[in-house]
Motif scaffolding. Structure first.
Motif, short mmCIF file in Angstrom:
data_model
loop_
_atom_site.label_atom_id
_atom_site.label_comp_id
_atom_site.label_asym_id
_atom_site.label_seq_id
_atom_site.Cartn_x
_atom_site.Cartn_y
_atom_site.Cartn_z
N LEU A 1 -106.69 -24.43 -67.35
CA LEU A 1 -107.39 -25.92 -67.48
C LEU A 1 -107.29 -26.40 -68.98
O LEU A 1 -107.56 -27.91 -69.68
CB LEU A 1 -107.63 -26.39 -66.84
N ALA A 2 -107.78 -25.10 -70.14
CA ALA A 2 -108.20 -25.59 -71.66
C ALA A 2 -107.21 -24.75 -72.32
O ALA A 2 -107.62 -22.80 -71.79
CB ALA A 2 -109.14 -25.96 -72.03
N SER A 3 -107.77 -24.22 -73.72
CA SER A 3 -108.05 -23.29 -74.35
C SER A 3 -108.17 -24.10 -75.66
O SER A 3 -108.85 -25.05 -76.51
CB SER A 3 -106.38 -22.87 -74.61
N ARG A 4 -109.00 -22.83 -77.11
CA ARG A 4 -109.28 -23.70 -77.73
C ARG A 4 -108.51 -24.45 -79.25
O ARG A 4 -109.12 -24.94 -79.56
CB ARG A 4 -109.73 -21.91 -78.90
N ALA A 5 -107.33 -24.83 -78.76
CA ALA A 5 -106.21 -25.63 -79.54
C ALA A 5 -106.91 -26.72 -79.08
O ALA A 5 -106.48 -27.60 -79.40
CB ALA A 5 -104.99 -24.88 -79.37
N ILE A 6 -106.07 -26.66 -77.83
CA ILE A 6 -106.11 -27.86 -76.90
C ILE A 6 -106.96 -27.88 -75.20
O ILE A 6 -107.41 -27.29 -74.93
CB ILE A 6 -104.76 -27.66 -76.14
N ARG A 7 -107.68 -28.66 -76.16
CA ARG A 7 -109.18 -29.09 -75.13
C ARG A 7 -108.48 -29.28 -73.40
O ARG A 7 -109.08 -29.15 -72.72
CB ARG A 7 -110.17 -30.26 -75.14
N GLN A 8 -107.02 -29.74 -73.36
CA GLN A 8 -107.08 -30.36 -71.90
C GLN A 8 -105.63 -30.35 -71.74
O GLN A 8 -104.92 -30.49 -72.44
CB GLN A 8 -107.38 -32.13 -71.68
N GLN A 9 -105.53 -28.96 -70.37
CA GLN A 9 -104.27 -29.35 -70.19
C GLN A 9 -104.35 -27.89 -69.33
O GLN A 9 -105.15 -27.91 -68.99
CB GLN A 9 -103.61 -28.08 -71.48
N VAL A 10 -102.70 -28.44 -68.64
CA VAL A 10 -102.39 -27.98 -66.90
C VAL A 10 -101.40 -26.79 -67.11
O VAL A 10 -100.27 -27.30 -67.67
CB VAL A 10 -102.38 -28.52 -66.08
N VAL A 11 -101.44 -25.16 -67.10
CA VAL A 11 -100.58 -24.52 -67.77
C VAL A 11 -100.32 -23.17 -66.17
O VAL A 11 -101.18 -22.47 -66.20
CB VAL A 11 -100.51 -23.41 -69.12
N PRO A 12 -100.12 -23.90 -65.07
CA PRO A 12 -99.92 -22.65 -64.51
C PRO A 12 -98.98 -21.35 -64.29
O PRO A 12 -97.71 -21.79 -64.73
CB PRO A 12 -99.18 -23.63 -62.99
N VAL A 13 -99.16 -20.31 -63.59
CA VAL A 13 -98.07 -19.51 -63.55
C VAL A 13 -98.86 -18.43 -62.39
O VAL A 13 -100.30 -18.34 -62.13
CB VAL A 13 -99.49 -18.14 -64.83
N LEU A 14 -97.60 -18.12 -62.01
CA LEU A 14 -97.79 -16.84 -60.65
C LEU A 14 -97.77 -16.21 -60.69
O LEU A 14 -97.03 -15.92 -61.24
CB LEU A 14 -96.52 -17.83 -59.80
N THR A 15 -99.02 -15.38 -60.37
CA THR A 15 -98.48 -14.33 -60.47
C THR A 15 -98.27 -12.91 -59.47
O THR A 15 -98.92 -13.58 -58.27
CB THR A 15 -99.62 -13.33 -61.41
N MET A 16 -97.63 -12.20 -59.10
CA MET A 16 -96.90 -11.66 -58.10
C MET A 16 -96.90 -10.30 -58.15
O MET A 16 -96.22 -9.13 -59.46
CB MET A 16 -95.80 -12.00 -57.84
N ARG A 17 -97.64 -9.57 -57.26
CA ARG A 17 -97.51 -7.90 -56.83
C ARG A 17 -96.41 -7.52 -55.71
O ARG A 17 -96.57 -8.05 -55.14
CB ARG A 17 -98.92 -7.38 -57.07
N LEU A 18 -94.91 -6.78 -55.81
CA LEU A 18 -94.22 -6.34 -55.56
C LEU A 18 -94.37 -4.58 -55.63
O LEU A 18 -94.38 -4.08 -55.51
CB LEU A 18 -92.93 -6.47 -55.78
N LEU A 19 -94.69 -4.57 -53.64
CA LEU A 19 -94.70 -3.40 -53.48
C LEU A 19 -93.57 -3.09 -52.81
O LEU A 19 -92.70 -3.38 -51.40
CB LEU A 19 -96.20 -3.00 -52.34
N LEU A 20 -93.06 -1.76 -53.13
CA LEU A 20 -92.51 -1.14 -52.96
C LEU A 20 -92.50 0.18 -51.94
O LEU A 20 -92.65 0.82 -53.05
CB LEU A 20 -91.08 -1.47 -53.72
N THR A 21 -91.50 0.51 -51.47
CA THR A 21 -91.37 2.23 -50.63
C THR A 21 -90.74 3.20 -51.58
O THR A 21 -89.70 2.30 -52.55
CB THR A 21 -91.05 1.77 -48.92
N GLY A 22 -90.64 4.14 -51.79
CA GLY A 22 -90.97 5.09 -52.59
C GLY A 22 -89.51 5.45 -52.44
O GLY A 22 -88.84 5.71 -53.62
N GLY A 23 -87.99 5.43 -51.53
CA GLY A 23 -87.05 5.68 -51.08
C GLY A 23 -87.32 6.54 -50.69
O GLY A 23 -87.51 6.79 -49.63
N GLY A 24 -85.54 8.03 -51.16
CA GLY A 24 -85.83 8.88 -50.14
C GLY A 24 -86.66 9.96 -50.88
O GLY A 24 -86.10 11.38 -50.09
#
Length: 203
Positions: free
Chosen positions: A135-158
């Protein structure tokens, strides 16, 4: 989805129109036994003696039929797509229907067998996600920067360890929506008559 058959595969299956429907059904049974228990030279030799053809011809025919059935079952293709896929083989309507019935009767069992085979490729296990909004940073007081973080879990294969591997991905909602739209467009395009005509003529 249509299967793309190689020239070698077409050549292996070219033997089928020269035998009657009962033999094609027997080849289907042998192909299933191949999947369940592995290859059996004695079965090939016995079938070759009955048909008065070389053993290699029978073996290639069975392996070609097995490939057709396993790939169709793996991708769960529809009746229409299956018939369109075998259309390039130039078989008659009766033989095409026999192959279709073999596929419909056994595709569930084939998928079950394939699921038990070891795979070297990682498989999907789970997906966890989190939406962060700056919602804010040192340079910009008012901002909206959405970031989607995903963790993909995979089986190890064979590798037999059963351990899960993790992949962390980050993107913004706009890029994710564009990716979804592009993939949905590709799936829609592959079902069009134009795409079917292209697949039929791919060599």
């Amino acid at each position: 989805m249509l299967l793309v058959l190689s020239e070698e595969h077409k050549e292996h299956l070219s033997f089928l129109p020269r035998v009657d429907s009962a033999v094609v059904g027997e080849f289907g049974r042998i192909a299933l036994e191949f999947l369940r228990r592995g290859s059996s030279p004695k079965i090939y030799e016995g079938a070759a003696r009955k048909l008065c053809v070389p053993v290699e011809t029978v073996q290639r025919g069975v392996e070609g039929l097995m490939y057709l059935m396993t790939e169709s079952s793996k991708h769960m293709i529809s009746k229409v797509d299956f018939l369109d896929s075998v259309l390039v083989l130039g078989f008659g309507e009766e033989l095409n229907q026999i192959l279709l019935q073999l596929y419909l009767q056994h595709h569930s069992e084939i998928r079950s067998i394939l699921s038990q085979l070891p795979s070297n490729l990682p498989g999907y296990h789970n997906l966890e996600w989190r939406l962060d909004v700056q919602l804010a940073s040192r340079a910009i007081r008012q901002q909206v920067v959405p970031v989607l973080t995903m963790r993909l879990l995979l089986t190890g294969g064979g590798d037999g360890t059963g351990e899960l591997s993790r992949r962390v991905l980050q993107t913004d909602p706009g890029t994710l929506l564009h990716l979804i739209s592009t993939l949905e467009g590709a799936l829609a395009a592959i079902k069009t008559n134009h795409a079917r005509r292209i697949f039929r003529n791919i060599k």
